[in-house]
Enzyme design. Sequence first.
Site, PDB file in Angstrom:
ATOM      1  N   ALA A  92      -9.043  -8.903   8.295  1.00  0.00           N
ATOM      2  CA  ALA A  92      -8.393  -9.512   9.701  1.00  0.00           C
ATOM      3  C   ALA A  92      -8.137  -8.026  10.477  1.00  0.00           C
ATOM      4  CB  ALA A  92      -6.904 -10.109   9.276  1.00  0.00           C
ATOM      5  N   THR A 141       1.109 -12.793   5.887  1.00  0.00           N
ATOM      6  CA  THR A 141       1.724 -11.834   6.777  1.00  0.00           C
ATOM      7  C   THR A 141       2.918 -12.745   6.464  1.00  0.00           C
ATOM      8  OG1 THR A 141       2.424 -10.411   8.160  1.00  0.00           O
ATOM      9  CG2 THR A 141       0.854 -11.770   8.762  1.00  0.00           C
ATOM     10  N   ASP A 142       4.018 -11.900   6.510  1.00  0.00           N
ATOM     11  CA  ASP A 142       5.839 -12.260   6.461  1.00  0.00           C
ATOM     12  C   ASP A 142       5.880 -12.796   8.055  1.00  0.00           C
ATOM     13  OD1 ASP A 142       5.553  -9.811   7.748  1.00  0.00           O
ATOM     14  OD2 ASP A 142       7.149  -8.906   6.796  1.00  0.00           O
ATOM     15  N   GLU A 143       4.651 -12.428   9.143  1.00  0.00           N
ATOM     16  CA  GLU A 143       4.718 -12.638  10.756  1.00  0.00           C
ATOM     17  C   GLU A 143       5.099 -14.009  10.959  1.00  0.00           C
ATOM     18  OE1 GLU A 143       3.621  -8.808  12.928  1.00  0.00           O
ATOM     19  OE2 GLU A 143       3.576  -7.765  11.592  1.00  0.00           O
ATOM     20  N   TYR A 166      -1.328 -11.795  16.946  1.00  0.00           N
ATOM     21  CA  TYR A 166      -1.605 -11.562  15.100  1.00  0.00           C
ATOM     22  C   TYR A 166      -1.177 -12.331  14.704  1.00  0.00           C
ATOM     23  CZ  TYR A 166      -1.298  -9.381  11.060  1.00  0.00           C
ATOM     24  OH  TYR A 166      -1.641  -9.375   9.932  1.00  0.00           O
ATOM     25  N   LYS A 170      -2.911 -15.229  12.340  1.00  0.00           N
ATOM     26  CA  LYS A 170      -3.161 -15.428  10.828  1.00  0.00           C
ATOM     27  C   LYS A 170      -2.023 -16.767  10.589  1.00  0.00           C
ATOM     28  CE  LYS A 170      -3.774 -12.855   7.754  1.00  0.00           C
ATOM     29  NZ  LYS A 170      -4.985 -12.228   7.287  1.00  0.00           N
ATOM     30  N   ARG A 297       7.660  -3.525  22.330  1.00  0.00           N
ATOM     31  CA  ARG A 297       6.511  -3.984  22.207  1.00  0.00           C
ATOM     32  C   ARG A 297       6.623  -5.571  22.740  1.00  0.00           C
ATOM     33  NH1 ARG A 297       4.789  -4.878  16.274  1.00  0.00           N
ATOM     34  NH2 ARG A 297       3.693  -2.877  16.823  1.00  0.00           N
TER      35      ARG A 297
HETATM   36  P1  NAD Z   1      -6.979  -3.200   7.960  1.00  0.00           P
HETATM   37  O1  NAD Z   1      -6.932  -3.755   9.989  1.00  0.00           O
HETATM   38  O2  NAD Z   1      -6.961  -1.667   7.807  1.00  0.00           O
HETATM   39  O3  NAD Z   1      -8.553  -3.515   7.661  1.00  0.00           O
HETATM   40  C1  NAD Z   1      -9.443  -4.484   8.238  1.00  0.00           C
HETATM   41  C2  NAD Z   1     -10.187  -4.660   7.122  1.00  0.00           C
HETATM   42  O4  NAD Z   1     -10.951  -5.962   7.658  1.00  0.00           O
HETATM   43  C3  NAD Z   1     -11.032  -3.574   7.577  1.00  0.00           C
HETATM   44  O5  NAD Z   1     -11.949  -2.971   6.530  1.00  0.00           O
HETATM   45  C4  NAD Z   1     -12.100  -4.218   8.495  1.00  0.00           C
HETATM   46  O6  NAD Z   1     -13.361  -3.365   9.030  1.00  0.00           O
HETATM   47  C5  NAD Z   1     -12.582  -5.690   8.781  1.00  0.00           C
HETATM   48  N1  NAD Z   1     -13.310  -6.101   9.381  1.00  0.00           N
HETATM   49  C6  NAD Z   1     -12.500  -6.967  10.699  1.00  0.00           C
HETATM   50  N2  NAD Z   1     -12.791  -7.673  10.883  1.00  0.00           N
HETATM   51  C7  NAD Z   1     -14.101  -8.228  10.420  1.00  0.00           C
HETATM   52  C8  NAD Z   1     -14.864  -9.350   9.950  1.00  0.00           C
HETATM   53  N3  NAD Z   1     -15.272 -10.414  11.316  1.00  0.00           N
HETATM   54  N4  NAD Z   1     -15.830  -9.819   9.574  1.00  0.00           N
HETATM   55  C9  NAD Z   1     -15.874  -8.288   8.194  1.00  0.00           C
HETATM   56  N5  NAD Z   1     -14.947  -7.582   7.965  1.00  0.00           N
HETATM   57  C10 NAD Z   1     -14.004  -7.178   9.086  1.00  0.00           C
HETATM   58  O7  NAD Z   1      -6.235  -4.098   7.609  1.00  0.00           O
HETATM   59  P2  NAD Z   1      -5.139  -4.006   6.462  1.00  0.00           P
HETATM   60  O8  NAD Z   1      -3.302  -4.006   6.678  1.00  0.00           O
HETATM   61  O9  NAD Z   1      -4.964  -3.290   5.523  1.00  0.00           O
HETATM   62  O10 NAD Z   1      -4.421  -5.628   6.229  1.00  0.00           O
HETATM   63  C11 NAD Z   1      -5.395  -5.980   4.951  1.00  0.00           C
HETATM   64  C12 NAD Z   1      -4.745  -8.184   5.142  1.00  0.00           C
HETATM   65  O11 NAD Z   1      -3.539  -7.895   4.964  1.00  0.00           O
HETATM   66  C13 NAD Z   1      -5.002  -8.294   7.027  1.00  0.00           C
HETATM   67  O12 NAD Z   1      -5.380 -10.054   6.166  1.00  0.00           O
HETATM   68  C14 NAD Z   1      -4.069  -8.562   7.465  1.00  0.00           C
HETATM   69  O13 NAD Z   1      -3.303  -9.490   7.538  1.00  0.00           O
HETATM   70  C15 NAD Z   1      -2.768  -8.806   6.028  1.00  0.00           C
HETATM   71  N6  NAD Z   1      -1.455  -7.881   5.746  1.00  0.00           N
HETATM   72  C16 NAD Z   1      -1.183  -6.342   6.003  1.00  0.00           C
HETATM   73  C17 NAD Z   1      -0.165  -6.063   6.407  1.00  0.00           C
HETATM   74  C18 NAD Z   1       0.721  -4.261   6.599  1.00  0.00           C
HETATM   75  O14 NAD Z   1       1.081  -4.465   6.810  1.00  0.00           O
HETATM   76  N7  NAD Z   1      -0.891  -3.951   6.816  1.00  0.00           N
HETATM   77  C19 NAD Z   1       1.291  -6.553   5.243  1.00  0.00           C
HETATM   78  C20 NAD Z   1       0.866  -7.837   5.070  1.00  0.00           C
HETATM   79  C21 NAD Z   1      -0.445  -8.693   5.056  1.00  0.00           C
HETATM   80  O1  TDX Z   2       4.293   3.692  17.407  1.00  0.00           O
HETATM   81  C1  TDX Z   2       4.677   2.470  16.995  1.00  0.00           C
HETATM   82  N1  TDX Z   2       6.537   2.991  17.267  1.00  0.00           N
HETATM   83  C2  TDX Z   2       7.261   1.763  17.014  1.00  0.00           C
HETATM   84  O2  TDX Z   2       8.571   2.106  16.987  1.00  0.00           O
HETATM   85  C3  TDX Z   2       4.348   2.006  15.864  1.00  0.00           C
HETATM   86  C4  TDX Z   2       2.890   1.593  15.832  1.00  0.00           C
HETATM   87  C5  TDX Z   2       5.186   1.075  16.012  1.00  0.00           C
HETATM   88  N2  TDX Z   2       6.168   1.015  16.272  1.00  0.00           N
HETATM   89  C6  TDX Z   2       7.299   0.066  15.474  1.00  0.00           C
HETATM   90  C7  TDX Z   2       7.061  -1.256  15.502  1.00  0.00           C
HETATM   91  C8  TDX Z   2       7.449  -2.144  14.547  1.00  0.00           C
HETATM   92  O3  TDX Z   2       9.285  -2.792  14.416  1.00  0.00           O
HETATM   93  O4  TDX Z   2       7.298  -0.127  14.043  1.00  0.00           O
HETATM   94  C9  TDX Z   2       8.022  -1.343  13.313  1.00  0.00           C
HETATM   95  C10 TDX Z   2       5.691  -1.604  12.352  1.00  0.00           C
HETATM   96  O5  TDX Z   2       5.521  -1.083  13.393  1.00  0.00           O
HETATM   97  P1  TDX Z   2       3.646  -1.191  13.143  1.00  0.00           P
HETATM   98  O6  TDX Z   2       3.236  -0.038  11.575  1.00  0.00           O
HETATM   99  O7  TDX Z   2       2.660  -1.663  13.708  1.00  0.00           O
HETATM  100  O8  TDX Z   2       3.809  -2.273  11.853  1.00  0.00           O
HETATM  101  P2  TDX Z   2       4.179  -4.878  11.797  1.00  0.00           P
HETATM  102  O9  TDX Z   2       4.286  -4.645  13.847  1.00  0.00           O
HETATM  103  O10 TDX Z   2       5.566  -4.507  11.332  1.00  0.00           O
HETATM  104  O11 TDX Z   2       2.989  -5.303  11.466  1.00  0.00           O
HETATM  105  C11 TDX Z   2       3.000  -4.368   9.806  1.00  0.00           C
HETATM  106  O12 TDX Z   2       3.156  -5.621   8.709  1.00  0.00           O
HETATM  107  C12 TDX Z   2       2.850  -6.552   8.485  1.00  0.00           C
HETATM  108  C13 TDX Z   2       0.810  -4.919  10.311  1.00  0.00           C
HETATM  109  O13 TDX Z   2       0.335  -4.221  10.809  1.00  0.00           O
HETATM  110  C14 TDX Z   2       0.886  -5.793   9.783  1.00  0.00           C
HETATM  111  O14 TDX Z   2      -0.567  -6.738   9.806  1.00  0.00           O
HETATM  112  C15 TDX Z   2       0.942  -6.969   8.713  1.00  0.00           C
HETATM  113  O15 TDX Z   2       0.690  -8.318   8.801  1.00  0.00           O
END
Ligand code: NAD
Ligand code: TDX
Length: 361
Positions: A92, A141-143, A166, A170, A297
């Site tokens: 994603a 995601t919870d979002e 975003y 999702k 944001r």
């Molecule tokens: P990330 O951005 O670190 O990794 C995403 C990966 O997907 C990358 O390796 C990227 O190259 C690949 N990708 C993107 N577009 C693509 C495409 N068109 N085809 C093939 N590959 C592609 O993301 P993450 O934080 O590891 O999140 C993974 C999943 O978990 C996502 O679906 C996200 O919505 C979900 N999620 C993330 C969080 C969080 O806190 N990071 C929380 C809840 C759910």
């Molecule tokens: O520089 C920053 N300063 C700041 O205050 C950044 C990058 C974030 N923030 C705040 C925004 C949010 O309240 O911190 C919190 C966390 O921000 P992010 O790390 O950007 O995460 P969030 O927007 O909560 O989303 C994450 O959790 C749900 C992941 O990026 C998503 O992929 C996932 O679905």
Amino acid sequence: MRTLKNILVTGGAGFIGCNFIRLLLEKTPEFTGRIVNLDALTYAGNSASLRDIERRFGGARYLFERGDICDRAFVETLFRKYDIDTVVHFAAESHVDRSILGPEAFVKTNVLGTFTLLEAARAAWKTGGMRQDVVFHHVSTDEVYGSLGETGYFTETTPYDPRSPYSASKASSDHLVMAYFHTYGLPITMSNCSNNYGPYQFPEKLIPLMILNMREGKPLPVYGDGKNIRDWVYVEDHNNAVWTIMRKGVTGEKYNIGGENEWENITLLQSLIAIVSEKAKLDPAKVRGTISYVKDRPGHDRRYAMDCTKIKRGLAWRQGVSFEEGLERTVDWYLENNAWVDGIRSGEYQSWVEKNYGDRG
Ligand code: NAD
Ligand code: TDX
């Protein structure tokens, strides 16, 4: 219990995906099958995150295929070539700030990409009737549930109310996945998880961004009043939950996953400052002085918090890593893995940050 043999992991070169592949190959003896990692290696994908896995398991139990999940012909070839019986869909566009600056890639990958994978799975697994010994697990995601006030929790029946491009993308993908279950009988499971943290997270996200900015003496940008709340879960706990659902989850059902661990951003940052200062031998008062309140944001969700009763009661999953332990591990990892960090904190990513945020870090 499902027996999963040939798993297609999408987005396995990203943060959660690469930790998932590690979990299965290194710490899950009951998994004896093979993993095909389909990843486009966008800015967030990093083959350095799996270099040792490639060395130890490459060719036999781990295969990497570079490609786009929107490329139908390519995805269909992979289903045939590897006799895929399981999909776990992480790929994603994942960063909320980027979705505000440029939503198109989010619609393409998160909506059209998920649709393409569903179509390929439906075609591959329809042999007369729809196979039921297979599973398509969608990682979400919870979002998608929107924003909470001071009280209450998201449950699996909370109505969807996404606020950012975003989360809207999702949410669309979640609806498509459910529609394929109801309409075509595609065996799906789904999970919606709260904020993950841990090793290999791209340093545009709050925790790694702050750790690295502290190390480099850069400003620590806090959005708005710093009182937005997130529910943090260690990445390995999330992945254990995903693995549990893939094997034991009820087909057609979704499960919430969270840390049951809520923190205001500013309080979390204060804890991080204490840990990083001690480990990196920095003066905590000086580091605190680099906190910089910046413009909020747009549409910033105030609070997320997950009710995890369903997965705990139904599938006996529990979190295993306390926040204290998880933060320690994460800080250690970022301070010890200079080559990985330097690879990202230079070149393309740094120019992008400077273009979009000035020199905030
Ligand atoms: P990330 O951005 O670190 O990794 C995403 C990966 O997907 C990358 O390796 C990227 O190259 C690949 N990708 C993107 N577009 C693509 C495409 N068109 N085809 C093939 N590959 C592609 O993301 P993450 O934080 O590891 O999140 C993974 C999943 O978990 C996502 O679906 C996200 O919505 C979900 N999620 C993330 C969080 C969080 O806190 N990071 C929380 C809840 C759910
Ligand atoms: O520089 C920053 N300063 C700041 O205050 C950044 C990058 C974030 N923030 C705040 C925004 C949010 O309240 O911190 C919190 C966390 O921000 P992010 O790390 O950007 O995460 P969030 O927007 O909560 O989303 C994450 O959790 C749900 C992941 O990026 C998503 O992929 C996932 O679905």
